[in-house]
Scaffold this motif. Structure first.
Motif, PDB file in Angstrom:
ATOM      1  N   TYR A 341       0.821  -1.219   0.000  1.00  0.00           N
ATOM      2  CA  TYR A 341       0.000   0.000   0.000  1.00  0.00           C
ATOM      3  C   TYR A 341       0.855   1.268   0.000  1.00  0.00           C
ATOM      4  CZ  TYR A 341      -3.949  -3.078   1.036  1.00  0.00           C
ATOM      5  OH  TYR A 341      -4.887  -4.062   0.986  1.00  0.00           O
ATOM      6  N   TRP A 347      -8.854   6.232   2.468  1.00  0.00           N
ATOM      7  CA  TRP A 347     -10.020   6.678   3.240  1.00  0.00           C
ATOM      8  C   TRP A 347     -10.037   6.020   4.617  1.00  0.00           C
ATOM      9  CZ3 TRP A 347     -15.149   3.976   3.833  1.00  0.00           C
ATOM     10  CH2 TRP A 347     -15.062   2.612   3.584  1.00  0.00           C
ATOM     11  N   GLU A 478     -15.486  -3.701  -3.075  1.00  0.00           N
ATOM     12  CA  GLU A 478     -14.732  -3.669  -4.341  1.00  0.00           C
ATOM     13  C   GLU A 478     -14.966  -4.923  -5.169  1.00  0.00           C
ATOM     14  OE1 GLU A 478     -10.794  -2.923  -2.872  1.00  0.00           O
ATOM     15  OE2 GLU A 478     -11.099  -0.769  -2.791  1.00  0.00           O
ATOM     16  N   LYS A 591     -17.268  -7.927  -0.330  1.00  0.00           N
ATOM     17  CA  LYS A 591     -15.928  -7.967   0.276  1.00  0.00           C
ATOM     18  C   LYS A 591     -15.940  -7.431   1.713  1.00  0.00           C
ATOM     19  CE  LYS A 591     -11.254  -6.187  -0.613  1.00  0.00           C
ATOM     20  NZ  LYS A 591     -10.490  -5.172  -1.318  1.00  0.00           N
ATOM     21  N   GLN A 592     -16.647  -6.339   1.926  1.00  0.00           N
ATOM     22  CA  GLN A 592     -16.619  -5.678   3.237  1.00  0.00           C
ATOM     23  C   GLN A 592     -17.902  -4.877   3.403  1.00  0.00           C
ATOM     24  OE1 GLN A 592     -13.443  -3.400   1.161  1.00  0.00           O
ATOM     25  NE2 GLN A 592     -13.728  -1.958   2.837  1.00  0.00           N
ATOM     26  N   LEU A 628     -11.047  -4.547   6.873  1.00  0.00           N
ATOM     27  CA  LEU A 628     -11.857  -3.455   7.412  1.00  0.00           C
ATOM     28  C   LEU A 628     -13.254  -3.934   7.801  1.00  0.00           C
ATOM     29  CD1 LEU A 628      -9.538  -1.952   5.945  1.00  0.00           C
ATOM     30  CD2 LEU A 628     -11.189  -0.267   5.181  1.00  0.00           C
TER      31      LEU A 628
HETATM   32  C1  BGC Z   1     -10.156  -2.175   0.997  1.00  0.00           C
HETATM   33  C2  BGC Z   1     -10.244  -0.669   0.993  1.00  0.00           C
HETATM   34  C3  BGC Z   1      -9.107  -0.092   1.825  1.00  0.00           C
HETATM   35  C4  BGC Z   1      -7.760  -0.643   1.347  1.00  0.00           C
HETATM   36  C5  BGC Z   1      -6.610  -0.206   2.233  1.00  0.00           C
HETATM   37  C6  BGC Z   1      -8.787  -2.595   0.486  1.00  0.00           C
HETATM   38  O1  BGC Z   1      -8.676  -3.987   0.522  1.00  0.00           O
HETATM   39  O2  BGC Z   1     -11.148  -2.730   0.165  1.00  0.00           O
HETATM   40  O3  BGC Z   1     -11.475  -0.249   1.534  1.00  0.00           O
HETATM   41  O4  BGC Z   1      -9.100   1.288   1.714  1.00  0.00           O
HETATM   42  O5  BGC Z   1      -7.792  -2.052   1.344  1.00  0.00           O
HETATM   43  O6  BGC Z   1      -6.799  -0.666   3.540  1.00  0.00           O
END
Ligand code: BGC
Length: 756
Positions: A341, A347, A478, A591-592, A628
């Motif tokens: 990352y 966000w 996502e 996913k979340q 998350l």
């Molecule tokens: C999540 C995002 C998040 C990113 C960084 C992704 O897997 O779907 O919502 O911002 O990871 O944590």
């Protein structure tokens, strides 16, 4: 449960050396002081699988974007926090044999991370090829009181036989990022001396200098530095049972804080002054600062050691990641524990982390996170312009370090626009918690206007529905892209417009002069723009399924085959590793938290039955493949009284890294999920919520726990909540305040007891 680790309330302990888990442990035992941090690599040479990692907040390299098929609007680069000099190095030869745990015979091994004091220590006993035995004791910390200092005490003891030791403390600046797009070195050499080295990041031009001051009683050093490695070496003998300690003090100074031409001098000064104070005094100061941090934010869980260790670990890592000392810094999803990352801002900060810092570290620290986005507003406006928006509309990037967008997947970069909502929500959340309405001017309102302008241009009016719609988006889930009318996005967009309009009225009335300045600065036409915003927020389309009486995640969600996660074979999961992307996108699996993320943010807007209906529909379709996810589900499950689900989700979230749930911690830890776990405990089990300017709690404990005790920092006082299954005791340090417990408001001057 991770068999490698011992359960302990304040420590992370491993008692076995396992070659296949070295990288995972490097992540788990990471250190940081909010400004810089590092993975728990070994000081001495290690030739097995390892990911060396040292990161300095704010020092990044713009790595040229790599995509298969270019799309207009993609950023030119992805900013990555640079992996920097390996400053902990101590090469060691004993009786001519190189110490390298990948090759030596290990008799015993013990490593522990003391979370109370942010101190890493390791004890290894080794049998040498010659039959002699030695012990190494390595202790190190990254100072919280001097943020440019790292300290190591490295002790060698002869257990059996007399030994000859050759020791070389070094700093190696020839370091690369494992995630470099084109395998390039991000650093160039600037200058060095016997004990210091200065490097500069290519393109971004940040300078950093490292300087080491090394001491062993009665030992002389010889300089063995080479261009990008500074190194001193010495030899000494130890008799059986004798030991000697190396003290290594490292100053790390960057051009973020000092003129580049003074850096070597500065770093040397930090190292030398530290050496004068000495290891014990430095450690004392550092430990005291950590104890003070913990004083206002510890959480106690009685009756469940695993949960206790889990939540302390989350708090500890969050405190190591961000201290609010510098508005240029933010919170990468992996903190200082890995490269994934890029170490940059998502966000996640606004949606998950802000509340943690508000409640543990105080208003000023949390405010720095908001000011970070305020400072990037002009870039967010530029970003929106690049995508065709105009007249001051602001779209904050999906991923950024300096305000410019770095993300380059069209379905996220261009479509995951809900992030703008979280940034507005964070302003609201901060003001709700602190009461600091003055934040709106000059900071907050400026941001809210930019965001509102974006939504006002991004919606379209559907003649068919006679409503405003938002087409072609990706919601927090996502696992489906380019959907129309994602409920979460539409809801938060309309909320942003309404909140921005209310904030305009507030600043207009309370600070008319400031308001006039803003009108001019942003060419803002309040009458016209507010009218437009109102038309939208009063007529936004929010997909709803009458039959099920639930909000619809997006227009076409019910066209998907409706199957549940429980129907999936274990061998099919995680679907992001087992299924093609095409299959995931067409499936109903989430996913979340998506609809549920919105319900979490705006809980007051929905009654418990509505929350329960949506929860019972969406949770069984959610694979929680983003870290998350579980925490938000804990909070809502507690709210609707499903304590088994709440507890299951909580364990998954709070011990995600300790138990390496997803088998991926070698890449780094899940800092956002840690913030989520803290939310799950305080807002979920603790029921913390602010309504009508009064903070309230509705504690509900999982069966396994006999009590929880948590402290929060609230408007310049500390509130302590101790809850059992029978009563809630609230006490405060600081001025009296109104606190609601299960809807009953108490004026707490010292403490109160509420019986359940
Ligand atoms: C999540 C995002 C998040 C990113 C960084 C992704 O897997 O779907 O919502 O911002 O990871 O944590």
């Amino acid at each position: 449960m991770n068999e490698q680790l011992k359960t302990d309330a304040w420590k992370i302990i491993e008692t076995q050396f396992c070659k296949t888990r070295v990288e995972s442990s490097e992540s788990l035992f990471s250190l940081g002081n909010g400004v810089m941090g590092q993975r728990a690599n070994f000081e001495e040479k290690y030739t097995g699988e390892s990911l060396p990692g040292n990161y300095i907040g704010g020092i990044y390299y713009p790595d040229k974007t790599r995509v298969g098929w270019w799309k207009n609007g993609y950023p030119e680069y992805f900013a990555k926090v640079v992996n920097s000099a390996f400053w902990i190095g101590v090469d060691l030869k004993i009786e001519g044999e190189e110490i390298d745990l990948a090759k030596n015979e290990i008799i015993s091994y013990h490593r522990e991370l003391d979370m109370q004091h942010s101190l890493l220590s390791r004890q290894v006993k080794i049998k040498l090829k010659c039959g002699k035995e030695i012990e190494i004791n390595a202790v190190r910390f990254i100072s919280l009181t001097n943020i440019e200092l790292g300290v190591i005490k490295y002790t060698i003891k002869s257990l059996q036989g007399d030994i000859e030791v050759e020791i070389s403390p070094y700093i190696n600046a020839d370091v690369r990022n494992a995630d470099a797009n084109y395998d390039k070195n991000f650093w160039e050499y600037v200058n060095s001396s016997r004990d210091s080295i200065q490097m500069r990041t290519k393109k971004s031009g940040f300078d950093v200098a490292w300087s080491q001051a090394c001491f062993i009683d009665g030992v002389e050093w010889r300089d063995e530095s080479e261009k990008e490695t500074i190194r001193e070496t010495s030899q000494f003998s130890l008799k059986q049972q004798e030991e000697k300690s190396l003290y290594k003090y490292v100053g790390i100074c960057s051009s973020l804080n000092h003129p580049a031409e003074t850096l070597i001098h500065q770093a040397m000064k930090v190292a030398k002054e530290a050496a004068q104070l000495g290891f014990h005094e430095l450690l004392k100061q550092h430990s005291k600062a950590w104890e003070q941090k913990w004083y206002s934010c510890d959480i106690e869980i009685e009756g469940d050691d695993q949960s206790q260790q889990g939540i302390r670990y989350c708090i500890f890592m969050l405190l190591q990641t961000y201290t609010g000392i510098d508005t240029r810094l933010n919170i990468g999803p992996k903190g200082f524990t890995g490269e994934k990352y890029g170490g940059v801002t998502y966000w996640d900060t606004e949606a998950y982390c802000l509340q943690f810092y508000l409640s543990t570290s105080g208003q000023q620290v949390a405010k720095e996170l908001l000011v970070y986005r305020y400072n990037q507003l002009d870039k967010a406006i530029e970003n929106a312009e690049n995508l065709g928006f105009k007249e001051g509309a602001a779209l904050y990037p999906m991923v950024t370090i300096n305000g410019e967008e770095c993300h380059n997947e069209w379905e996220i970069t261009f479509e995951e626009i809900h992030r703008n909502g979280a940034i507005a929500y964070a302003i609201y959340n901060y003001i709700r918690y602190t009461g600091d309405k003055a934040y709106l001017s000059p900071y907050g309102l400026d941001v809210l206007i930019g965001i509102a302008r974006f939504w006002a241009q991004r919606v379209s009016f559907s003649q068919e529905r006679h409503k405003y719609v938002i087409l072609g988006v990706t919601g927090p889930n996502e696992y489906e892209n380019n959907v129309n009318n994602n409920w979460y996005t539409n809801y938060i967009a309309s909320w942003c417009l309404k909140y921005a309009a209310e904030s305009v009225e507030f600043v207009k009335n309370s600070q008319p002069n400031e308001f006039q300045k803003l009108i001019i600065k942003r060419n803002f036409n309040p009458t016209q723009e507010l009218e437009k915003w109102k038309a939208i927020y009063e007529n936004i389309y929010l997909p709803y399924n009458e039959k099920l009486a639930i909000f619809m995640q997006q227009d076409a969600y019910m066209d998907k085959e409706q199957i549940l996660v429980a129907d999936l074979a274990v061998s099919e999961r995680p679907i992001n590793q087992k299924w093609s992307w095409d299959r995931i996108l067409r499936s109903c699996f989430i996913k979340q938290a998506d609809v549920l993320q919105g319900i979490y943010f705006f809980q007051e807007d929905f009654d418990t039955e509505t929350i329960a209906r949506n929860f019972h529909f969406y949770e069984p379709r959610t694979v929680h493949e983003s870290s998350l996810s579980p925490s938000i589900h804990t909070i809502l499950a507690t709210k609707i009284g499903d304590m088994d689900k709440a507890y299951e989700m909580y364990l998954r979230s709070s011990r995600l890294d300790l138990d390496d749930y997803n088998r991926e911690i070698d890449e780094g830890l899940h800092i956002t999920s840690m913030a989520g776990s803290w939310l799950a405990l305080t807002e979920g089990f603790g029921g913390m919520r602010i309504k009508n300017d009064i903070i309230g709690f509705t504690p509900t404990l999982p069966k396994a726990w006999s009590h929880i005790l948590f402290k929060i920092n609230y408007r310049d006082r500390i509130i302590k909540i101790k809850a059992t299954h029978k009563e809630v005791v609230v006490s405060i340090e600081g001025e009296a305040v109104d606190i609601s417990i299960y809807g009953k408001t108490y004026h707490v001057t010292d403490h109160i007891t509420h019986l359940l």
